[in-house]
Design a protein around this motif. Structure first.
Motif, PDB file in Angstrom:
ATOM      1  N   PRO A   1       8.744   0.871   8.436  1.00  0.00           N
ATOM      2  CA  PRO A   1       8.728   2.259   8.913  1.00  0.00           C
ATOM      3  C   PRO A   1       9.246   3.249   7.871  1.00  0.00           C
ATOM      4  O   PRO A   1       8.748   4.366   7.750  1.00  0.00           O
ATOM      5  N   MET A   2      10.267   2.831   7.123  1.00  0.00           N
ATOM      6  CA  MET A   2      10.800   3.716   6.069  1.00  0.00           C
ATOM      7  C   MET A   2       9.745   3.942   4.984  1.00  0.00           C
ATOM      8  O   MET A   2       9.578   5.071   4.491  1.00  0.00           O
ATOM      9  N   LEU A   3       9.065   2.875   4.579  1.00  0.00           N
ATOM     10  CA  LEU A   3       8.065   2.998   3.524  1.00  0.00           C
ATOM     11  C   LEU A   3       6.914   3.900   3.978  1.00  0.00           C
ATOM     12  O   LEU A   3       6.414   4.720   3.199  1.00  0.00           O
ATOM     13  N   LYS A   4       6.512   3.757   5.215  1.00  0.00           N
ATOM     14  CA  LYS A   4       5.416   4.579   5.717  1.00  0.00           C
ATOM     15  C   LYS A   4       5.813   6.044   5.812  1.00  0.00           C
ATOM     16  O   LYS A   4       5.004   6.941   5.572  1.00  0.00           O
ATOM     17  N   ALA A   5       7.084   6.282   6.137  1.00  0.00           N
ATOM     18  CA  ALA A   5       7.538   7.660   6.303  1.00  0.00           C
ATOM     19  C   ALA A   5       7.776   8.357   4.958  1.00  0.00           C
ATOM     20  O   ALA A   5       7.748   9.589   4.904  1.00  0.00           O
ATOM     21  N   SER A   6       8.015   7.592   3.895  1.00  0.00           N
ATOM     22  CA  SER A   6       8.381   8.208   2.614  1.00  0.00           C
ATOM     23  C   SER A   6       7.283   8.126   1.561  1.00  0.00           C
ATOM     24  O   SER A   6       7.463   8.662   0.475  1.00  0.00           O
ATOM     25  N   ARG A   7       6.186   7.440   1.805  1.00  0.00           N
ATOM     26  CA  ARG A   7       5.028   7.279   0.906  1.00  0.00           C
ATOM     27  C   ARG A   7       5.425   6.557  -0.380  1.00  0.00           C
ATOM     28  O   ARG A   7       6.149   7.073  -1.222  1.00  0.00           O
ATOM     29  N   THR A   8       4.903   5.362  -0.527  1.00  0.00           N
ATOM     30  CA  THR A   8       5.224   4.516  -1.679  1.00  0.00           C
ATOM     31  C   THR A   8       4.367   4.917  -2.875  1.00  0.00           C
ATOM     32  O   THR A   8       3.176   5.199  -2.744  1.00  0.00           O
ATOM     33  N   TYR A   9       4.994   4.924  -4.074  1.00  0.00           N
ATOM     34  CA  TYR A   9       4.253   5.274  -5.288  1.00  0.00           C
ATOM     35  C   TYR A   9       4.306   4.168  -6.346  1.00  0.00           C
ATOM     36  O   TYR A   9       3.393   4.029  -7.160  1.00  0.00           O
ATOM     37  N   SER A  10       5.375   3.365  -6.361  1.00  0.00           N
ATOM     38  CA  SER A  10       5.514   2.324  -7.378  1.00  0.00           C
ATOM     39  C   SER A  10       6.289   1.162  -6.792  1.00  0.00           C
ATOM     40  O   SER A  10       7.058   1.326  -5.836  1.00  0.00           O
ATOM     41  N   ALA A  11       6.122  -0.028  -7.388  1.00  0.00           N
ATOM     42  CA  ALA A  11       6.835  -1.202  -6.899  1.00  0.00           C
ATOM     43  C   ALA A  11       6.772  -2.298  -7.960  1.00  0.00           C
ATOM     44  O   ALA A  11       5.796  -2.408  -8.711  1.00  0.00           O
TER      45      ALA A  11
ATOM     46  N   THR B   1       0.834  -1.200   0.000  1.00  0.00           N
ATOM     47  CA  THR B   1       0.000   0.000   0.000  1.00  0.00           C
ATOM     48  C   THR B   1       0.869   1.250   0.000  1.00  0.00           C
ATOM     49  O   THR B   1       2.072   1.196   0.276  1.00  0.00           O
ATOM     50  N   SER B   2       0.239   2.353  -0.275  1.00  0.00           N
ATOM     51  CA  SER B   2       0.971   3.603  -0.404  1.00  0.00           C
ATOM     52  C   SER B   2       1.499   4.105   0.931  1.00  0.00           C
ATOM     53  O   SER B   2       2.652   4.537   1.022  1.00  0.00           O
ATOM     54  N   ASP B   3       0.668   4.047   2.007  1.00  0.00           N
ATOM     55  CA  ASP B   3       1.046   4.657   3.279  1.00  0.00           C
ATOM     56  C   ASP B   3       1.219   3.666   4.412  1.00  0.00           C
ATOM     57  O   ASP B   3       1.729   4.042   5.477  1.00  0.00           O
ATOM     58  N   SER B   4       0.832   2.414   4.199  1.00  0.00           N
ATOM     59  CA  SER B   4       0.825   1.470   5.324  1.00  0.00           C
ATOM     60  C   SER B   4       1.812   0.329   5.168  1.00  0.00           C
ATOM     61  O   SER B   4       1.893  -0.529   6.051  1.00  0.00           O
ATOM     62  N   GLY B   5       2.531   0.259   4.055  1.00  0.00           N
ATOM     63  CA  GLY B   5       3.537  -0.781   3.886  1.00  0.00           C
ATOM     64  C   GLY B   5       2.965  -2.057   3.299  1.00  0.00           C
ATOM     65  O   GLY B   5       1.957  -2.062   2.584  1.00  0.00           O
ATOM     66  N   PHE B   6       3.654  -3.209   3.615  1.00  0.00           N
ATOM     67  CA  PHE B   6       3.297  -4.516   3.072  1.00  0.00           C
ATOM     68  C   PHE B   6       2.278  -5.228   3.948  1.00  0.00           C
ATOM     69  O   PHE B   6       2.319  -5.138   5.179  1.00  0.00           O
ATOM     70  N   PHE B   7       1.388  -6.005   3.259  1.00  0.00           N
ATOM     71  CA  PHE B   7       0.417  -6.850   3.940  1.00  0.00           C
ATOM     72  C   PHE B   7       0.339  -8.180   3.206  1.00  0.00           C
ATOM     73  O   PHE B   7       0.534  -8.253   1.981  1.00  0.00           O
TER      74      PHE B   7
ATOM     75  N   VAL C   1      11.040  -0.933  -4.585  1.00  0.00           N
ATOM     76  CA  VAL C   1       9.941  -0.065  -4.177  1.00  0.00           C
ATOM     77  C   VAL C   1      10.340   1.384  -4.423  1.00  0.00           C
ATOM     78  O   VAL C   1      11.416   1.823  -3.987  1.00  0.00           O
ATOM     79  N   GLY C   2       9.501   2.115  -5.139  1.00  0.00           N
ATOM     80  CA  GLY C   2       9.749   3.518  -5.391  1.00  0.00           C
ATOM     81  C   GLY C   2       8.897   4.397  -4.512  1.00  0.00           C
ATOM     82  O   GLY C   2       7.698   4.130  -4.313  1.00  0.00           O
ATOM     83  N   THR C   3       9.511   5.460  -3.977  1.00  0.00           N
ATOM     84  CA  THR C   3       8.802   6.329  -3.041  1.00  0.00           C
ATOM     85  C   THR C   3       8.702   7.744  -3.596  1.00  0.00           C
ATOM     86  O   THR C   3       9.318   8.087  -4.606  1.00  0.00           O
ATOM     87  N   ILE C   4       7.944   8.559  -2.881  1.00  0.00           N
ATOM     88  CA  ILE C   4       7.761   9.945  -3.279  1.00  0.00           C
ATOM     89  C   ILE C   4       8.939  10.817  -2.864  1.00  0.00           C
ATOM     90  O   ILE C   4       9.338  11.734  -3.587  1.00  0.00           O
ATOM     91  N   SER C   5       9.573  10.507  -1.737  1.00  0.00           N
ATOM     92  CA  SER C   5      10.581  11.436  -1.205  1.00  0.00           C
ATOM     93  C   SER C   5      11.916  10.799  -0.854  1.00  0.00           C
ATOM     94  O   SER C   5      12.869  11.515  -0.562  1.00  0.00           O
ATOM     95  N   LYS C   6      12.015   9.462  -0.888  1.00  0.00           N
ATOM     96  CA  LYS C   6      13.253   8.809  -0.443  1.00  0.00           C
ATOM     97  C   LYS C   6      13.870   7.899  -1.501  1.00  0.00           C
ATOM     98  O   LYS C   6      14.706   7.055  -1.174  1.00  0.00           O
ATOM     99  N   GLY C   7      13.503   8.080  -2.722  1.00  0.00           N
ATOM    100  CA  GLY C   7      14.105   7.282  -3.775  1.00  0.00           C
ATOM    101  C   GLY C   7      13.546   5.874  -3.825  1.00  0.00           C
ATOM    102  O   GLY C   7      12.349   5.642  -3.621  1.00  0.00           O
ATOM    103  N   GLY C   8      14.421   4.892  -4.091  1.00  0.00           N
ATOM    104  CA  GLY C   8      13.993   3.501  -4.211  1.00  0.00           C
ATOM    105  C   GLY C   8      14.665   2.616  -3.188  1.00  0.00           C
ATOM    106  O   GLY C   8      15.812   2.837  -2.796  1.00  0.00           O
TER     107      GLY C   8
END
Length: 934
Positions: free
Chosen positions: A237-247, A215-221, A257-264
């Motif tokens: 925690p890193m994924l939740k803090a950086s907002r996921t956009y692609s994977a 998920t975008s804000d909650s990580g893996f399930f 995993v690609g994020t909005i603010s922390k790269g991949g």
């Protein structure tokens, strides 16, 4: 929660000390389009296709091409399927195909199939399943069947955020309703867990026992039949803090995993963090909009500002000290579980295999020149002297002056020799400690490169030559010092390898010949570089496998002991100087604990080479386009030629540009190209990274363009070729040559004829002149002859005339005499009958025509044409009339004529009168004059 946050920042800080695989970045100015890139795919031709704000980007490994969006809107999605490149825009979707010229042409399916669309519809995802092409917008899912050109639609009750294909099943998320899958054309609810109602699903992956949902804000399930449960991994925690956009899920089983603010973030299959790729570690931008893994396991990242790709399987990894804490690496060594870096800023260390930061060894701040491990001791040659390194501690054992190097002293394991700024010195071991024993007196030159053969110390000085220092048995003083100045080279070096002393600089490698006491060109290693010159004379020996490392401008060379014949084996590692960013003349090599792993220092960190991963693979080269341009065209106007068939160009279309590519994406090892033009340039061009070749003003003829590629020392499996013909100009075609030949023959014939006529005329003129002269001479001769003849004729005429006159006069006289005789006889013997016979004889003599015939013959000789003209003019004349005319032409008087006719003059007058009448002469016209004019 606090523990997780602390762990997050610890991990985040340690990641910046990691070695990262090669990363290649492209900015908007590199590819010539907008900054945002929404989707990445790869075609059968291995080209990379990217959906950009401005259109479709195409990258072939060497150059970029842009195909603007047909409707001038943002391209949101792209997917290569077969020979087609499907793409989605605002209010449109369709596909691109290459024509025979190698150009992509777009076909709009929305217009072709007359699809009625929802207002403001954009297509964000394109997938393929069972031969069907799926286009997804926020409002609908379109299922396109290429075989029958049909389209089915799945309407959305609420917004469709994304679609996914997992194990040949189509999944999608409806906002506020949950995750669904399509079964038999119908949608089936998979889960409406609150997380899936509120949080955007980025991707769904298949794993044993169920599905893995990111998920975008909650990580893996984990999605199990019994429900949705969190996948507890350290990276969440890193994924939740950086907002996921692609994977994406990688073929090796891990995740990117690609994020909005922390790269991949690169995760292994268990969810452990392998590496983070961000701007600090070399990524072009920290916002990752799209991810794609190509056939060669390169990971492509469509960024908010640019494009990057990572080569995780590369044999190269790099540590780039962007913050400048470590500096330029001059020496490296793995020792006792630590990795040491000797730099221009000091000696740094960390545990081998650690992802943490390098730390400075206390007391070593400043320039480090060497790290020499001798037995179980690590020596550090430093600007301030010599250190012995143990773990994180440094013990200074020599503070006299700067130390270049520490080396073994053959025959005495308790002694070591040092190359110092100001000469040579000896270290001695007492117990477990090393200390300075003495300085070698009599030699004070800088000794950066030091090697010992027997009791002779060889010191290479870049500016002075090679010193040979003979010492006493205790190495306390120099007995003799000689210098070989025949070899002086900047960035040169010496080293012992295989029991021999080698000297190297930019011009090659030399071996010391003890018998001749000189350095000679090494015939064994001369083939190592080929035509390439040494970049520097810096050499390194790996004692673990007795290999020699040499540094060239385009490659690194690893020389290993040879076979039974003694020929060395050479492995070429294609890593050019501009890629490795080394310190020329100070190249450093560190042997790492992992077999086949080596560390090479750079100006801002180091590179790691894993020879176990270095395996050249086959690849091919292809032509991208052939452009031709004519001199008659305006500047910038050009045309494309069909690649699949031989080219045929006019003589004006003789400027050609060739583009080619390999479709290989290998950072640090860019493809090199070499080409030739058979028929014009038979020799191969020098190797170059330029993927274009241009030829200008080619003459008419037949040509074949050939190009091949090289990655490292591996040649392409094929040579791409393009045959073409530049036609002769119209005035040089076969027909025109035939016409020219005909014209030449005709011109030759005309010239020949003209010359012949000229000379004939000239000859004729000459002949005519000669003929005229001849005729003139002949005329003169003829005139002379005529004159002579005329004179003769006149003589003959006078003679004939005289004869005629004489004859006439003779006849006249004869007749007169006969007449007198007759008259006298008649008068005297008038009555006598006896004279009658005499009278008859006289009359008979007077009446005979013999006289006339004689006269006529003479007359014809003198005036032969007169009688003919007379008869022609007056055919009615009688013979007597003609006779009279002949007498008159002789200008005889009537009295003279009378005897000729035996008549009286009066009778002659009467005849003349009658003759005038027959001739029709006028009364005043003179008869004699008329006869004379005939």
């Amino acid at each position: 929660m606090k523990i997780a946050v602390i762990l997050f920042f610890v991990l985040l800080g340690s990641l910046h000390g990691q070695d990262v695989p090669p990363i290649r970045n492209f900015t908007p100015s590199d590819y010539g389009a907008e900054n945002q890139n929404w989707s990445v795919t790869q075609g059968r031709d291995k080209l990379i296709y990217i959906a950009n704000n401005k259109g479709l980007l195409v990258y072939n490994g060497s150059s970029w091409s842009l195909y603007p969006s047909p409707n001038k809107t943002i391209m949101r999605s792209v997917k290569a399927i077969g020979d087609r490149i499907y793409s989605g825009f605002y209010m449109d979707f369709g596909f691109w195909e290459r024509d025979s010229y190698g150009v992509l042409r777009y076909t709009s399916l929305t217009r072709r199939l007359d699809i009625d669309m929802v207002p403001d519809e954009e297509f964000w995802t394109i997938l393929e399943i069972d031969g069907y092409i799926i286009f997804q917008s926020l409002d609908r899912i379109y299922v396109y069947n290429p075989s029958d050109e049909s389209v089915a639609r799945i309407e959305a009750r609420t917004s469709i955020t994304k679609i996914f294909v997992v194990d040949a099943v189509l999944y999608f998320q409806r906002k506020g309703l949950g995750v669904f899958r399509v079964e038999n054309g119908s949608e089936v609810l998979v889960s409406n867990h609150p997380v899936l109602l509120e949080d955007e699903v980025i991707n769904i992956f298949l794993e044993p026992g169920g599905l893995l949902v990111l998920t975008s804000d909650s990580g893996f399930f984990r999605l199990r039949p019994e429900g949705l449960e969190a996948w507890e991994i350290p990276v969440n925690p890193m994924l939740k803090a950086s907002r996921t956009y692609s994977a994406i899920q990688l073929r090796q089983g891990g995740f990117m995993v690609g994020t909005i603010s922390k790269g991949g973030y690169h995760l292994d299959r268990r969810g452990n963090l392998v590496r983070q790729y961000d701007q600090l570690s070399g990524l072009g931008n920290n916002t990752v909009l799209a991810l794609f893994e190509d056939r060669d396991a390169n990971i492509w990242l469509g960024l908010d500002n640019g494009v990057s790709y990572i080569n995780p399987e590369s044999p190269f990894a790099k540590f780039d000290d962007k913050r400048g804490d470590v500096g330029s690496v001059y020496a490296a060594r793995a020792h006792d579980g630590f990795l040491y870096l000797g730099t221009n800023q000091g000696l740094f260390y960390k545990s081998v295999g650690s992802t943490g930061e390098f730390a400075l060894v206390e007391g070593t701040k400043g320039q480090v020149w060497s790290l020499d491990a001798i037995d179980d001791t690590l020596f550090c040659g430093h600007h301030t002297g010599t250190f012995v390194i143990e773990g994180s501690q440094a013990l200074r054992i020599d503070a006299d002056s700067g130390t270049w190097k520490v080396a073994r002293l053959p025959g005495n394991p308790q002694w070591l020799i040092q190359g110092k700024y100001d000469g040579l010195s000896i270290l001695e071991k007492e117990g477990r400690l090393w200390k300075v024993r003495n300085k070698i007196d009599g030699f004070e030159h800088s000794s950066r490169f030091v090697e010992v053969l027997d009791r002779t110390v060889f010191v290479n000085h870049e500016y002075k030559g090679i010193f040979k220092v003979a010492t006493d048995p205790g190495f306390s003083k120099a007995v003799s010092v000689t210098v070989d100045t025949t070899l002086i080279g900047y960035d040169s070096g010496i080293i012992k390898y295989g029991g021999e002393l080698l000297y190297a600089y930019s011009e090659g490698i030399f071996r010391y010949d003890p018998e001749g006491d000189r350095f000679v060109k090494d015939t064994t290693l001369k083939a190592v570089y080929g035509k390439e010159k040494n970049l520097s004379g810096r050499m390194h020996v790996d004692p673990t496998n007795n290999s020699l490392w040499l540094f060239g401008e385009s490659s690194i060379y690893l020389v290993s002991p040879g076979n039974l014949l003694g020929n060395p084996k050479v492995q070429v590692i294609p890593l050019a100087e501009k890629e490795r960013n080394g310190i020329v003349g100070y190249e450093s090599l560190g042997v790492l604990p992992e077999p086949g792993n080596y560390l090479i220092g750079t100006r801002s960190g180091y590179m790691v080479i894993d020879l176990n991963r270095y395996a050249p693979k086959e690849f091919n080269i292809a032509l991208a386009s052939v452009r031709y341009e004519g001199r008659h065209l305006q500047s910038g106007s050009e045309s494309l030629a069909e690649i699949a068939k031989a080219g045929e160009f006019t003589h004006r279309e003789n400027n050609l540009d060739f583009s080619f590519f390999t479709g290989e994406y290998v950072p640090f090892r860019p493809p090199m190209y070499q080409y030739r033009l058979d028929g014009f340039y038979p020799d191969w061009s020098p190797w170059s990274e330029n993927s274009q070749a241009s030829f200008r003003n080619l003459p008419p003829g037949k040509y074949t363009f050939q190009v091949r590629a090289r990655i490292g020392d591996q040649l392409s499996g094929n040579t791409a070729s393009y045959p073409f013909v530049i036609a002769q100009p119209w005035y040089r075609t076969r027909l025109m040559w035939a016409i020219y030949a005909l014209m030449l023959a005709l011109a030759g014939w005309v010239i020949h004829t003209q010359y012949r006529n000229y000379y004939r005329k000239k000859q004729n003129r000459l002949l005519e002149r000669n003929q005229r002269e001849l005729d003139l001479a002949r005329a003169r001769n003829e005139r002379e002859i005529v004159k002579l003849k005329n004179d003769q004729l006149r003589k003959d005429f006078r003679k004939k005339s005289n004869e005629l006159a004489a004859s006439t006069m003779s006849i006249i006289k004869k007749n007169e005499i006969l007449n007198r005789v007759r008259k006298q006889i008649q008068d005297r013997f008038r009555d006598s009958g006896s004279i009658q016979p005499i009278i008859q004889i006289i009359d008979q003599s007077l009446g005979q025509d013999d006289d006339w015939e004689l006269f006529k013959e003479a007359f014809n000789h003198s005036d032969r044409e007169f009688l003919n003209k007379l008869k022609a003019a007056h055919p009615e004349l009688s013979p007597n009339d003609i006779r009279l005319c002949a007498y008159l032409r002789l200008n005889l008087t009537s009295k003279e004529i009378a005897p000729l006719f035996n008549i009286s003059p009066r009778s002659v007058e009467i005849k003349r009168y009658r003759l005038r009448k027959k001739m029709g002469l006028e009364h005043d016209e003179n008869l004699v004059n008329y006869l004379l004019t005939l």
